[in-house]
Design a protein around this motif. Sequence first.
Motif, PDB file in Angstrom:
ATOM      1  N   LEU A  93       0.912  -1.229  -0.011  1.00  0.00           N
ATOM      2  CA  LEU A  93      -0.035   0.048  -0.087  1.00  0.00           C
ATOM      3  C   LEU A  93       0.820   1.266  -0.218  1.00  0.00           C
ATOM      4  N   PHE A  94       1.881   1.005   0.716  1.00  0.00           N
ATOM      5  CA  PHE A  94       2.946   2.270   0.605  1.00  0.00           C
ATOM      6  C   PHE A  94       3.337   2.487  -0.676  1.00  0.00           C
ATOM      7  N   GLU A 147       1.921   1.915  -3.375  1.00  0.00           N
ATOM      8  CA  GLU A 147       0.837   2.448  -4.305  1.00  0.00           C
ATOM      9  C   GLU A 147       0.746   4.092  -3.970  1.00  0.00           C
ATOM     10  N   ARG A 148       1.087   4.221  -2.772  1.00  0.00           N
ATOM     11  CA  ARG A 148       0.712   5.752  -2.348  1.00  0.00           C
ATOM     12  C   ARG A 148       2.164   6.502  -3.153  1.00  0.00           C
ATOM     13  N   GLU A 165       1.469   6.759  -6.685  1.00  0.00           N
ATOM     14  CA  GLU A 165       0.480   7.947  -6.821  1.00  0.00           C
ATOM     15  C   GLU A 165       1.156   9.345  -6.849  1.00  0.00           C
ATOM     16  N   SER A 178       1.366  18.435  -4.963  1.00  0.00           N
ATOM     17  CA  SER A 178       1.731  16.962  -4.620  1.00  0.00           C
ATOM     18  C   SER A 178       2.741  17.263  -3.231  1.00  0.00           C
ATOM     19  N   LEU A 201       1.961  15.268  -0.064  1.00  0.00           N
ATOM     20  CA  LEU A 201       1.794  13.936  -0.181  1.00  0.00           C
ATOM     21  C   LEU A 201       3.264  13.514  -0.223  1.00  0.00           C
ATOM     22  N   ASP A 226       4.873  13.788   3.213  1.00  0.00           N
ATOM     23  CA  ASP A 226       4.192  12.788   4.105  1.00  0.00           C
ATOM     24  C   ASP A 226       5.120  11.402   3.776  1.00  0.00           C
ATOM     25  N   LEU A 227       5.205  10.865   2.653  1.00  0.00           N
ATOM     26  CA  LEU A 227       5.790   9.883   2.068  1.00  0.00           C
ATOM     27  C   LEU A 227       7.290   9.885   2.520  1.00  0.00           C
TER      28      LEU A 227
END
Length: 136
Positions: A36-37, A39-40, A43, A55, A58, A61-62
């Motif tokens: 899932l990480f 996938e983000r 993104e 962006s 995001l 955060d990542l």
Amino acid sequence: MASAYLDHHLALLQHLRGILVALGEAEQVSDDTHALFLERFDELLGSLPDDPEGSLYLGQDLISQVFHRYPQIAHLVPRDLLWFFGGDCLHFMPDEEIELFQRLDERRYEAEQNGEPFDWNQEKQLLALPPESSKH
């Protein structure tokens, strides 16, 4: 945002993604949320070229999560990405490094305003030289 500048950071993100994938393939990830990480992360890679400003959160955060989720690879996170995304990412940079990137950004901005070419990596190397070194 200048294309060469953005392209440089997209390449660094791709490099970091490769490290994250290898980490998962080596089964060094302790939980099931790694997919899932990623996938983000994908993104972010997809949205950044079209909406760099939108962006940034995001990305912050990542990149911050990489430090918390995968401390074993924290030293492999390109420092440029910390500066590029800013915000909470700056907590992972010492003051001296922040000052270096501030000067680098000022030089980039000045070059863009004057319509001059700017090589981020070359300028970063020049700024990292000790003050007594000759800068060609």
